[in-house]
Design a protein around this motif. Structure first.
Motif, short mmCIF file in Angstrom:
data_model
loop_
_atom_site.label_atom_id
_atom_site.label_comp_id
_atom_site.label_asym_id
_atom_site.label_seq_id
_atom_site.Cartn_x
_atom_site.Cartn_y
_atom_site.Cartn_z
N THR A 98 11.79 -10.29 -8.12
CA THR A 98 13.22 -10.35 -8.39
C THR A 98 13.98 -9.36 -7.53
N ILE A 99 13.46 -8.15 -7.42
CA ILE A 99 14.11 -7.12 -6.61
C ILE A 99 14.14 -7.54 -5.14
N LEU A 100 13.04 -8.03 -4.63
CA LEU A 100 12.99 -8.48 -3.23
C LEU A 100 13.95 -9.64 -2.99
N ARG A 101 13.96 -10.61 -3.89
CA ARG A 101 14.83 -11.77 -3.74
C ARG A 101 16.30 -11.33 -3.73
N ARG A 137 0.83 -1.20 0.00
CA ARG A 137 0.00 0.00 0.00
C ARG A 137 0.87 1.25 0.00
N ASN A 138 0.28 2.34 -0.43
CA ASN A 138 0.91 3.66 -0.38
C ASN A 138 2.20 3.74 -1.17
N LEU A 139 2.28 3.03 -2.27
CA LEU A 139 3.42 3.10 -3.16
C LEU A 139 3.21 4.32 -4.05
N ASN A 140 4.14 5.26 -4.01
CA ASN A 140 3.92 6.49 -4.78
C ASN A 140 3.99 6.21 -6.28
N GLU A 141 3.39 7.08 -7.05
CA GLU A 141 3.28 6.88 -8.49
C GLU A 141 4.64 6.84 -9.18
N HIS A 142 5.59 7.63 -8.71
CA HIS A 142 6.91 7.64 -9.32
C HIS A 142 7.58 6.27 -9.18
N THR A 143 7.50 5.69 -7.98
CA THR A 143 8.10 4.37 -7.74
C THR A 143 7.41 3.32 -8.59
N LYS A 144 6.11 3.40 -8.66
CA LYS A 144 5.34 2.44 -9.46
C LYS A 144 5.74 2.55 -10.93
N GLU A 145 5.89 3.77 -11.42
CA GLU A 145 6.27 3.98 -12.82
C GLU A 145 7.68 3.46 -13.09
N GLN A 146 8.60 3.70 -12.15
CA GLN A 146 9.96 3.20 -12.29
C GLN A 146 9.98 1.68 -12.32
N LEU A 147 9.16 1.05 -11.49
CA LEU A 147 9.06 -0.41 -11.48
C LEU A 147 8.53 -0.91 -12.82
N ARG A 148 7.52 -0.22 -13.35
CA ARG A 148 6.95 -0.61 -14.64
C ARG A 148 7.99 -0.50 -15.76
N ILE A 149 8.75 0.58 -15.76
CA ILE A 149 9.77 0.79 -16.79
C ILE A 149 10.86 -0.27 -16.69
N GLN A 150 11.32 -0.54 -15.47
CA GLN A 150 12.37 -1.54 -15.28
C GLN A 150 11.88 -2.93 -15.67
N ALA A 151 10.63 -3.24 -15.32
CA ALA A 151 10.07 -4.54 -15.69
C ALA A 151 10.00 -4.69 -17.20
N THR A 152 9.58 -3.64 -17.88
CA THR A 152 9.51 -3.67 -19.34
C THR A 152 10.90 -3.86 -19.94
N ARG A 153 11.87 -3.15 -19.39
CA ARG A 153 13.26 -3.25 -19.87
C ARG A 153 13.77 -4.68 -19.73
N HIS A 154 13.36 -5.37 -18.66
CA HIS A 154 13.82 -6.73 -18.41
C HIS A 154 12.89 -7.79 -19.01
N GLY A 155 11.82 -7.36 -19.65
CA GLY A 155 10.89 -8.31 -20.27
C GLY A 155 10.08 -9.10 -19.27
N ARG A 156 9.78 -8.48 -18.13
CA ARG A 156 9.02 -9.16 -17.08
C ARG A 156 7.78 -8.35 -16.73
N SER A 157 6.86 -9.02 -16.03
CA SER A 157 5.71 -8.30 -15.49
C SER A 157 6.19 -7.49 -14.28
N MET A 158 5.39 -6.52 -13.87
CA MET A 158 5.74 -5.74 -12.67
C MET A 158 5.82 -6.64 -11.45
N GLU A 159 4.94 -7.60 -11.39
CA GLU A 159 4.92 -8.53 -10.26
C GLU A 159 6.21 -9.35 -10.20
N GLU A 160 6.63 -9.87 -11.35
CA GLU A 160 7.87 -10.66 -11.39
C GLU A 160 9.08 -9.77 -11.10
N GLU A 161 9.06 -8.53 -11.59
CA GLU A 161 10.16 -7.61 -11.32
C GLU A 161 10.26 -7.33 -9.83
N ALA A 162 9.13 -7.12 -9.17
CA ALA A 162 9.12 -6.88 -7.72
C ALA A 162 9.66 -8.10 -6.97
#
Length: 79
Positions: free
Chosen positions: A34-37, A7-32
């Protein structure tokens, strides 16, 4: 499988996650996931319980060593 809601994830962080996920060819969920792991694995103790000095020594041990001659410190300071 466990669900996690962030919850309360700001829009900038969400957008950065989306961009990074796209760059890596993953969904935002999979990118998150991967980052946590990666973040959690980086904080785990080193295998075998070796510290940094021991790991450096083991890494370079096969190259051999260098014997250095120790000298007594001089009593007069050098400039």
């Amino acid at each position: 499988m466990t669900r996690l809601t962030i919850r309360n994830l700001n829009e900038h962080t969400k957008e950065q996650l989306r961009i990074q996920a796209t760059r890596h060819g993953r969904s935002m969920e999979e990118e998150a996931r991967t980052i946590l792991r990666s973040a959690l694995e980086a904080r785990q103790p080193v295998a075998g319980g070796q510290g940094l000095g021991s790991r450096i020594h083991a890494h370079f041990a096969l190259l051999g060593g260098v014997e250095l001659e120790l000298t007594e410190p001089s009593s007069s300071p050098t400039l």
